[in-house]
Design an enzyme around this catalytic site. Structure first.
Site, mmCIF file in Angstrom:
data_model
loop_
_atom_site.group_PDB
_atom_site.id
_atom_site.type_symbol
_atom_site.label_atom_id
_atom_site.label_comp_id
_atom_site.label_asym_id
_atom_site.label_seq_id
_atom_site.Cartn_x
_atom_site.Cartn_y
_atom_site.Cartn_z
ATOM 1 N N ASP A 61 80.051 4.107 22.206
ATOM 2 C CA ASP A 61 79.507 3.567 20.947
ATOM 3 C C ASP A 61 80.003 2.159 20.649
ATOM 4 O O ASP A 61 79.206 1.243 20.453
ATOM 5 C CB ASP A 61 79.920 4.448 19.745
ATOM 6 C CG ASP A 61 79.254 5.808 19.761
ATOM 7 O OD1 ASP A 61 78.142 5.915 20.305
ATOM 8 O OD2 ASP A 61 79.855 6.754 19.234
ATOM 9 N N ARG A 115 93.298 7.111 10.358
ATOM 10 C CA ARG A 115 92.267 6.197 9.857
ATOM 11 C C ARG A 115 92.767 5.165 8.840
ATOM 12 O O ARG A 115 92.442 3.984 8.964
ATOM 13 C CB ARG A 115 91.049 6.965 9.308
ATOM 14 C CG ARG A 115 90.331 7.834 10.363
ATOM 15 C CD ARG A 115 90.083 7.096 11.642
ATOM 16 N NE ARG A 115 89.263 7.797 12.604
ATOM 17 C CZ ARG A 115 89.592 8.017 13.875
ATOM 18 N NH1 ARG A 115 90.765 7.621 14.330
ATOM 19 N NH2 ARG A 115 88.764 8.621 14.701
ATOM 20 N N SER A 121 83.125 15.500 22.078
ATOM 21 C CA SER A 121 83.617 14.339 21.348
ATOM 22 C C SER A 121 85.088 14.634 21.080
ATOM 23 O O SER A 121 85.434 15.616 20.422
ATOM 24 C CB SER A 121 82.838 14.205 20.036
ATOM 25 O OG SER A 121 83.542 13.345 19.193
ATOM 26 N N ASP A 150 85.159 10.257 9.085
ATOM 27 C CA ASP A 150 85.887 9.029 9.390
ATOM 28 C C ASP A 150 85.313 7.787 8.710
ATOM 29 O O ASP A 150 86.048 6.890 8.323
ATOM 30 C CB ASP A 150 85.989 8.829 10.911
ATOM 31 C CG ASP A 150 86.986 9.795 11.529
ATOM 32 O OD1 ASP A 150 87.911 10.225 10.803
ATOM 33 O OD2 ASP A 150 86.841 10.125 12.714
HETATM 34 N N1 ARG Z 1 87.115 17.040 11.829
HETATM 35 C C1 ARG Z 1 88.284 16.242 11.988
HETATM 36 C C2 ARG Z 1 88.426 15.255 10.872
HETATM 37 O O1 ARG Z 1 87.476 14.961 10.229
HETATM 38 C C3 ARG Z 1 88.389 15.605 13.334
HETATM 39 C C4 ARG Z 1 87.347 14.607 13.702
HETATM 40 C C5 ARG Z 1 87.628 14.127 15.062
HETATM 41 N N2 ARG Z 1 86.641 13.348 15.667
HETATM 42 C C6 ARG Z 1 86.121 13.575 16.904
HETATM 43 N N3 ARG Z 1 85.402 12.664 17.415
HETATM 44 N N4 ARG Z 1 86.334 14.661 17.564
HETATM 45 O O2 ARG Z 1 89.488 14.757 10.637
#
Ligand code: ARG
Length: 403
Positions: free
Chosen positions: A18, A98, A179, A127
């Protein structure tokens, strides 16, 4: 996004498909200068390999900053000490990274006099919320742009095609259907077969944690020593915080500890199925909580449980740079004064069991609790205590019975 608002942008660059495509796409469609920022959060990737990809995609600069120590000290520690687990299970490994990355993006944008921060998050995830809330809390004058929410490359195949056409060197592995987001505090795995909540995670979803079938057949004992709430020793050997967490990820992972499979409520309203690996977090949160049970009085322990739930929500919702988060952390910091001592654990086939604890501040007094010789507890005092403790309920019972 309006073209004339954007001249020079800073991109949160991961080196993945991406964000690599975004670099090229931004230059092509907006004619802007793209500066990339990556943070080492302990994702155990060869970050120098990012360089080739970023420049080949058209970046004019790439900065890779080692944020592990800051992350461990200022983000993981308060979260561990507050035993923060979103919906009782997820240790917030992604969510905690983040705000730190976003803070550095803002600094970088200011330094480079960039007008816009770009990120590669989708419109369905958490995120985007964490990045954008942080960026605007720190600098409301910056524009934010999220191409993935609006571009024409709306499938992975289209992105791969775009990368090929434009000679962007990407690491496309057809088998990589998941992912994955990784940091020092843990790994999140989504997509692929996991999208059906009835499917058992397949072997290729395991990264640092051993399958129970493959975990050693005999237990391993470990001792973790904390000083003012911070783990400083493992099996009597001193460690820097980052190294201690890494080591525990290894040891506990080997014993199959720290795997979570859950249905999670995302902030934007959808449910998702997540598989997490959090060996060090599982062990440390458990050990720390146990030590607090030895050195805290009852009301401190119970009050911290309430804060724990709130803190997990605050982190999950991207509200790091807020006075609520700062205040909870200030309370937590004050609470850690006597959280010094050692916890002994047994790791075996997915279990991390506490088997012993000691502290110079232990409030456990054998002479008060024992039923054997040496008892100093004056049981005659309990009568007076109970007369007063039960008084309101005695009155209520009497009044209501007569009505
Ligand atoms: N669901 C989790 C969160 O919102 C993890 C997200 C992780 N992202 C990924 N690309 N697997 O914090």
């Amino acid at each position: 996004m309006n073209k004339k608002d954007m001249k020079k942008v800073v991109l949160a660059y991961s080196g993945g498909l991406d964000t690599s495509v975004i670099v090229h796409w931004l230059k092509k469609n907006y004619g802007v200068e793209v500066l990339c920022f990556s943070g080492d959060m302990g994702q155990e990737e060869n970050l120098s390999a990012l360089e080739n990809r970023a420049y080949a995609a058209g970046a004019s600069k790439l900065i890779v900053e080692d944020l592990r120590s800051d992350f461990a000290k200022n983000y993981i520690m308060p979260s561990m000490q507050l035993h923060a687990l979103y919906e009782g299970q997820y240790d917030l490994a992604t969510a905690l990274t983040r705000p730190l990355i976003a803070e550095r993006l803002v600094d970088f944008a200011k330094k480079e006099k960039a007008d816009t921060i770009v990120h590669g998050c989708t419109g369905k995830g958490n995120d985007q919320v964490r990045f954008e809330t942080t960026i605007h809390a720190l600098d409301a004058s910056l524009n934010i742009f999220a191409p993935v929410r609006e571009w024409e490359l709306n499938t992975r195949e289209k992105e791969v095609e775009y990368a090929k056409e434009n000679k962007i060197p990407i690491n496309v592995d057809k088998k990589k259907i998941y992912s994955i987001d990784r940091s020092l505090w843990g790994i999140a795995v989504e997509c692929g077969v996991l999208e059906d909540p009835w499917n058992e995670p397949t072997d290729d979803t395991y990264i640092t944690v051993k399958k129970l079938e493959d975990a050693p057949g005999s237990p391993e004992y470990i001792e973790i020593t904390f000083e003012n709430g911070v783990p400083i020793k493992l099996n009597d050997k001193k460690y820097e915080l980052v190294d201690l967490i890494k080591e525990l990820n290894k040891i506990a992972g080997l014993h199959g500890v720290g795997r979570v499979d859950m249905i999670e409520n995302r902030l934007i309203g959808v449910k998702s199925r997540e598989v997490y690996e959090m060996p060090a977090a599982t062990v440390l949160i458990k050990a720390h909580k146990d030590l607090e049970s030895l050195v805290f009085d009852r009301e401190m322990m119970h009050y911290k449980e309430v804060l724990s739930i709130k803190f997990a929500e605050v982190v999950y919702y991207g509200l790091w740079f807020t006075s609520l988060r700062e205040s909870i952390v200030a309370f937590n910091n004050a609470s850690q004064k006597y959280v010094t001592g050692t916890v002994r654990m047994k790791l075996y086939k997915g279990n991390a069991t506490i088997v012993g604890r000691k502290s110079e501040y232990s409030l456990y007094k054998n002479e008060l609790v024992t039923y054997a010789d040496g008892d100093i507890f004056d049981q005659t005092l309990s009568k007076g205590f109970l007369d007063l403790w039960s008084l309101p309920y005695k009155v209520a019972g009497q009044v209501r019975k007569n009505k």
